[in-house]
Design a protein around this motif. Structure first.
Motif: not given
Length: 171
Positions: A16-41
């Motif tokens: 937070k002192n250097i970048y202005g935000i708290n940055i944490e290093r973690k592990m991905v835990k939610d590994t299955i995701v249902a997705t959809s996409t949209l193109a827009s101008p």
């Protein structure tokens, strides 16, 4: 001199002192995701994003899966013009995709996480600071970063009250 260096070290190890935000290093835990996409101008309106989220939730729920975390969002500029929007719902089990809804499997690897309070400008600044952090520590990102929409933006139109977690995969 040692005291000065110790004090300086305790200051610079706090992101937070250097970048202005708290940055944490973690592990991905939610590994299955249902997705959809949209193109827009243009950048997609909140209503369009949440309609797409509702479509994915409905499909995944109809296939017997359960949502295990808040919706995810990635909006990027399309090289041909306009914007490409992807929404994802973390789910508890694998389901069959269809022509509109895809199932992605995230690698359970390392990820940077920060929480931002505010609208699009604050979120964009959070992404920029994470890019600086990645560059400073000579990290590489193997996949696209995304936002987790902690605050339901339809229910809370005041952008200053939005809470968004930014996730940035790294190795």
């Amino acid at each position: 001199m040692n005291q000065i260096f110790e004090n300086f070290l305790s200051y610079i190890v706090n992101t937070k002192n250097i970048y202005g935000i708290n940055i944490e290093r973690k592990m991905v835990k939610d590994t299955i995701v249902a997705t959809s996409t949209l193109a827009s101008p243009s950048y997609p309106e909140t209503g369009k994003i949440y309609n797409l989220i509702a479509e994915v939730k409905s499909y995944a729920g109809g296939k017997g899966s359960k949502q295990v975390n808040v919706p995810m969002l990635n909006v990027s500029r399309d090289p041909r013009g306009g914007y490409q929007t992807m929404v994802a719902i973390p789910i508890n089990k694998n389901i069959e995709p269809d022509s509109r809804i895809k199932i992605n499997h995230l690698v359970p690897g390392n990820i940077l996480v920060t929480e931002i309070k505010g609208g699009r400008g604050k979120i964009a600044e959070g992404f920029n600071q994470l890019k600086f952090y990645i560059n400073d520590f000579k990290l590489t990102s193997p996949a696209m970063p995304f936002e987790s929409l902690v605050t339901d933006r339809i229910k809370e139109p005041d952008t200053s009250r939005w809470v968004t977690r930014i996730y940035y995969p790294i190795y």
